[in-house]
Structures are given as structure tokens and as C-alpha cells.
Design a protein around this motif. Structure first.
Motif, mmCIF file in Angstrom:
data_model
loop_
_atom_site.group_PDB
_atom_site.id
_atom_site.type_symbol
_atom_site.label_atom_id
_atom_site.label_comp_id
_atom_site.label_asym_id
_atom_site.label_seq_id
_atom_site.Cartn_x
_atom_site.Cartn_y
_atom_site.Cartn_z
ATOM 1 N N TYR A 120 -3.229 6.220 10.880
ATOM 2 C CA TYR A 120 -3.574 5.258 12.168
ATOM 3 C C TYR A 120 -2.906 3.740 11.039
ATOM 4 O O TYR A 120 -2.472 3.624 12.227
ATOM 5 N N CYS A 121 -2.403 3.470 10.094
ATOM 6 C CA CYS A 121 -2.894 2.548 9.273
ATOM 7 C C CYS A 121 -0.927 2.139 9.586
ATOM 8 O O CYS A 121 -0.299 2.719 8.915
ATOM 9 N N ASN A 127 -0.752 4.292 0.661
ATOM 10 C CA ASN A 127 -1.307 5.121 1.087
ATOM 11 C C ASN A 127 -0.919 6.022 1.977
ATOM 12 O O ASN A 127 -1.226 7.439 2.125
ATOM 13 N N CYS A 161 0.784 -1.024 0.562
ATOM 14 C CA CYS A 161 0.023 -0.130 -0.187
ATOM 15 C C CYS A 161 0.862 1.302 0.539
ATOM 16 O O CYS A 161 2.188 1.069 0.404
ATOM 17 N N CYS A 173 -2.504 6.241 5.393
ATOM 18 C CA CYS A 173 -3.188 6.659 5.741
ATOM 19 C C CYS A 173 -2.946 6.636 8.068
ATOM 20 O O CYS A 173 -1.898 5.702 8.296
ATOM 21 N N PRO A 213 1.491 -0.105 5.206
ATOM 22 C CA PRO A 213 2.544 0.685 4.489
ATOM 23 C C PRO A 213 3.542 0.019 4.485
ATOM 24 O O PRO A 213 4.471 0.279 3.638
#
Ligand code: 5AD
Ligand code: SF4
Length: 470
Positions: free
Chosen positions: A195-196, A191, A189, A193, A199
């Protein structure tokens, strides 16, 4: 665009298969056929990865068990998305110390997203000394080599180097189901984000070659699979790294042309990349299920911005409107995070408004969990746990009532459903899925899993539909 994705050379995969053969020669001399236990946490991508681990293990001569006492090899494929998932893994991995005391020859492996985080790998190194092998998602394709090494020279191995990631084709697979199949179309990924953790542990976006995906699906269709789910963290950005221009909608179109009666599903989609072209393709392709999982995470624009989602609430709602106009019976699901750092209860109410407006069929709802190394983990988070829980309960109560209403609207209709399993409950011996993937518990009638059958819906609650075959 020039292709930057690294594809593992076929010779290297062949070398792994040779390690499988070498292990198979060892295991053939053992008094009994050895068993392996592969335990999977987290998302469908992990399920798909575990099917490959089982594929390798089968080539090495292993059968399978769910009983850790019987297993010569235990593999725990872990998830890092929320702390709760990690606590469960650590608890279960910790308890294996006693099992291994009874079976000192046991090989215990931890793999997947959780162990790709350096601080977790360190913790395992120091405090989980009974764990022999630790490897992250990037090293999965080298599993045979690692097992071979540990079976011939005991010791511990850690393979958790950080990398952008690669694509490995030709790994054997042992699938868990004979009706539904997972097909990864891309990995990683881009992106980020806020919180995530994904990646950081699964590397950059990279797409499998369309010809490899199409060949896999053709084979699945020939083998009688009826429900094929295309997997990726963000399937809508499929193809951006391919030499020949091809996007996700084009790929769907090509898969739709494969002969056979089967349904195509996919997940997960990102709202910023979900295009009108995709919606039109979904509407036109008869094999593509009328279902979309489109996470929106939060309904407030300020919160979305801090989350680095790169879409607004209005943009999200516009896309949903456009899709509903093309596919009126579309089944919509989403992911939502409650209690993102700094989200006020007033801002949270905007999330509730999106629910009222879209009327999702079902939701996956989560309370924010700080993940070390992500920007959100370092943000001020003043809201109390109690207030977050209250908001969370409001969200689920509202969705429960919407789900129940939406399910009730099915009663009296007849739908072509895919029978997908049997259940222990004698009142509803079969389970089936509507084209939009809602669960139908079927009373009486007989059908084998894998058949498409018309079912009349006779009842509903907030979780599922009830029906009978016609
Ligand atoms: N805390 C809570 N939920 C999270 N998700 C991802 N990261 C976190 C986190 N740190 C949720 C998102 C995502 C889903 C797979 O998990 O909603 O879409
Ligand atoms: Fe995580 Fe966002 Fe990527 Fe999904 S799109 S995996 S939520 S960073």
C-alpha cells in the motif's frame, strides 16, 4: 557487506553553503530582513527535513514567520502517504495564488514526498504556475543553489529526478524545540509494503555513519536536549549497508554510553526486523525509553501476506510477549490500516483481536488510501466506504476504551516525567511526558521545560494523564 550508499562529498556541501553566503549578500542589501515560512506536513522525518531547510534559510539571511503575507520565501514540505494529506497541500498551495498576486516577488517552493511523484509534479507544472520551485527529498541538500538561481534569474525549477538516494552530512539545522530533538539515522525503505508510496519517493535504505550520529547526539546532549528521537522508516534495519558491522541494537548501546541525562526514543520499527537482541538492549540501556512503536497494520494473515508485510500475526504476538517479559511497563503503540483491498469484515475482526491481546497504549489508525504506482492501488477493492467506516469506528471505539483503562491504571503512581512545555489552560499550566511518552497535564507547581520531575498521577482519560509535581 560493502558499502553502496552514496555520501555527498563535503566539497559539495561547502558549495551549497557558499550559495547561502551569496544569497546572504543579496538579502543584506534588501530594505528589511526577509522572512521565510516553512510549512510541514506528514511525519517526523519531514519535520527533521524542515529543520534543515530552516538551517539553510537562516544562513541565507532569513528570519522566520508563520504568516504567508509576510514571507518572501514560502516552502511547503509535503507528504504523500494518504490522499487526504495531498488534498490539503494542494488546497493550501492553490490558495497561495492570491497571496502571490499581492506579493509578486514571493518565491513559492513545494518539496517533499508528494512532489517526488511524477504525476503530481506534472500537475503542479501545468496547473500551479505560481509555484516557482519544486524539489523532492533527494534534492533537498541542493536547496541553496536552487534558491540562489531563482533569486538571480527568475523562472521555474523542478528537481525531482528519481534516484536511490544519498546521505548529506553537515547541513545546518534550526531546531523547533529546545527539549526534544529529531535525529535521522537512516533514510529510505526497502520493504515495499503493497500500500505504501514511501519506497518510491524516498529511495533505498541507507544508514548514516555511526560516528556522525554519535557526534550529533553528543552535541545535543551538551546543548541540554532531553528527549532524542532516532528516525528512520525502518530503524531496525540500520547498519545493513555499513562497511563495519553494526546493527540498530549496537547503535542504541553506543548512544546510551553518551554522558548526560536524556531519553532515547526511536521510530519506526518493522516487526520482521525487531529482534530479541533489540529488546534485550532496550531493557538494559537506562536511557532508552520504555516505549515501542511497532506497526502491525492488520491482524489477519492472509491480509498481511497480500500487504507484503513478511510477518504473521503469531510472529507479531510472540515478539510482543518477549518484549513484555523483559520490560513489563513497556508502552506499546502501533499503526493500523482499515479497509485494505479485499479485507473482509471477518478478517478485520482479527485486527480487533490483536488489540484485545496486546492492549496497546495508543494507536494510529488509517483508512486505506490508494496510492498511484503501488501494487495495492491496482487491487480489487469491493468493500463500500460505509462498511470501511463502520469497521474503522469499531476499531477506534475499542482502542479508546483500552487507552482509557490503561491510563486509569496510572492513577496513584508517581513517575519521573520530563516537563516538556507550558499550556494555555490555567488548570493545567504545564505538560510533561512519562518515560513511555504518555502526556501528563500538570496542575500547579513550577518547573521549566527540560526538567525531569516526579509527578503523582491524579487522574486520566482516554487521551492523557493528569497529575501534580511532588
Ligand atoms: N493508506 C492508508 N494508510 C497508509 N499508511 C501507509 N500507506 C498508507 C495508505 N496507502 C499508514 C501505515 C503506516 C503509516 C505511517 O501510514 O499504517 O505505518
Ligand atoms: Fe511504507 Fe512498509 Fe516502508 Fe513503512 S516499512 S515506509 S509502511 S513500505
Amino acid at each position: 557487506m560493502e558499502r553502496t550508499t552514496t555520501i555527498i562529498p563535503q566539497e559539495d556541501i561547502q558549495a551549497q553553503l557558499a550559495h547561502c553566503q551569496a544569497v546572504a549578500q543579496l538579502t543584506a542589501q534588501w530594505p528589511e530582513r526577509p522572512l521565510a515560512f516553512v510549512d510541514t506536513y506528514g511525519c517526523q522525518q519531514n519535520e527533521a527535513d524542515s529543520e534543515r531547510l530552516r538551517g539553510y534559510l537562516e544562513q541565507m539571511g532569513f528570519g522566520f514567520t508563520q504568516d504567508e503575507e509576510q514571507a518572501r520565501v514560502i516552502v511547503i514540505n509535503t507528504c504523500a502517504i494518504r490522499e487526504h494529506a495531498e488534498q490539503r497541500v494542494l488546497g493550501n498551495a492553490g490558495a497561495l495564488v492570491h497571496v502571490k498576486r499581492r506579493h509578486p516577488e514571493q518565491l513559492i517552493c513545494l518539496c517533499g514526498c508528494m512532489v517526488q511523484q511524477p504525476q503530481t509534479a506534472q500537475k503542479i507544472r501545468e496547473s500551479y504556475r505560481h509555484v516557482d520551485l519544486v524539489f523532492g527529498p533527494h534534492a533537498l541538500w541542493k536547496f541553496p543553489e536552487m534558491v540562489h538561481a531563482l533569486l538571480t534569474h527568475r523562472g521555474r525549477r523542478f528537481s525531482i529526478e528519481d534516484e536511490a538516494g544519498s546521505i548529506a552530512e553537515g547541513i545546518p539545522v534550526v531546531r523547533q524545540d529546545s527539549v526534544k530533538a529529531w535525529v535521522s539515522i537512516m533514510y529510505g525503505c526497502n520493504n515495499f509494503c503493497a500500500y505504501c508510496i514511501v519506497p518510491y519517493v524516498r529511495g533505498r535504505e541507507r544508514s548514516r555513519r555511526p560516528e556522525d550520529i554519535l557526534a550529533e547526539i553528543r552535541q545535543l546532549a551538551d546543548e541540554g536536549y532531553k528527549d532524542i528521537t532516532l528516525l528512520g522508516q525502518n530503524v531496525n534495519s540500520y547498519g545493513k549497508d555499513l562497511e563495519e558491522p553494526m546493527d540498530f541494537a549496537d547503535l542504541l548501546e553506543r548512544i546510551n554510553e553518551i554522558p548526560g541525562e536524556f531519553l532515547i526514543r526511536f521510530m519506526t520499527s518493522h516487526p520482521k526486523d525487531a529482534t530479541q537482541k533489540l529488546f534485550e538492549t532496550m531493557a538494559r540501556c537506562e536511557k532508552v525509553a520504555p516505549a515501542l512503536h511497532l506497526p502491525f497494520q492488520a491482524g489477519n494473515d492472509r491480509v498481511l501476506k497480500v500487504m507484503n508485510r513478511r510477518h504473521t500475526r503469531a510472529q507479531y504476538l510472540e515478539k510482543i510477549q518477549a518484549l513484555k517479559a523483559l520490560i513489563p511497563d513497556i508502552v506499546l503503540t502501533s499503526d493500523i490500516i482499515v479497509g485494505f483491498p479485499g479485507e473482509t469484515t471477518q478478517e478485520f475482526e482479527d485486527t480487533l483481536k490483536v488489540l484485545e491481546e496486546v492492549r496497546f497504549d495508543a494507536l494510529f489508525t488509517f483508512i486505506f488510501s490508494p496510492r498511484k504506482g503501488t501494487p495495492a492501488a491496482a487491487m480489487d477493492d469491493p468493500m463500500s466506504r460505509e462498511e470501511k467506516l463502520q469497521n474503522f469506528n469499531r476499531l477506534t471505539a475499542l482502542q479508546d476504551s483500552i487507552s482509557e483503562e490503561k491510563h486509569r491504571a496510572y492513577v496513584g503512581k508517581t513517575l519521573r516525567c520530563l516537563v516538556d512545555g507550558r499550556s494555555d489552560d490555567p488548570r493545567w499550566p504545564l505538560t510533561a511526558r512519562t518515560p513511555g511518552n504518555r502526556l501528563v497535564r500538570i496542575a500547579g507547581g513550577d518547573a521549566a521545560p527540560g526538567q525531569f520531575r516526579d509527578a503523582r498521577i491524579t487522574g486520566a482519560n482516554k487521551w492523557s494523564l493528569f497529575g501534580e509535581l511532588v
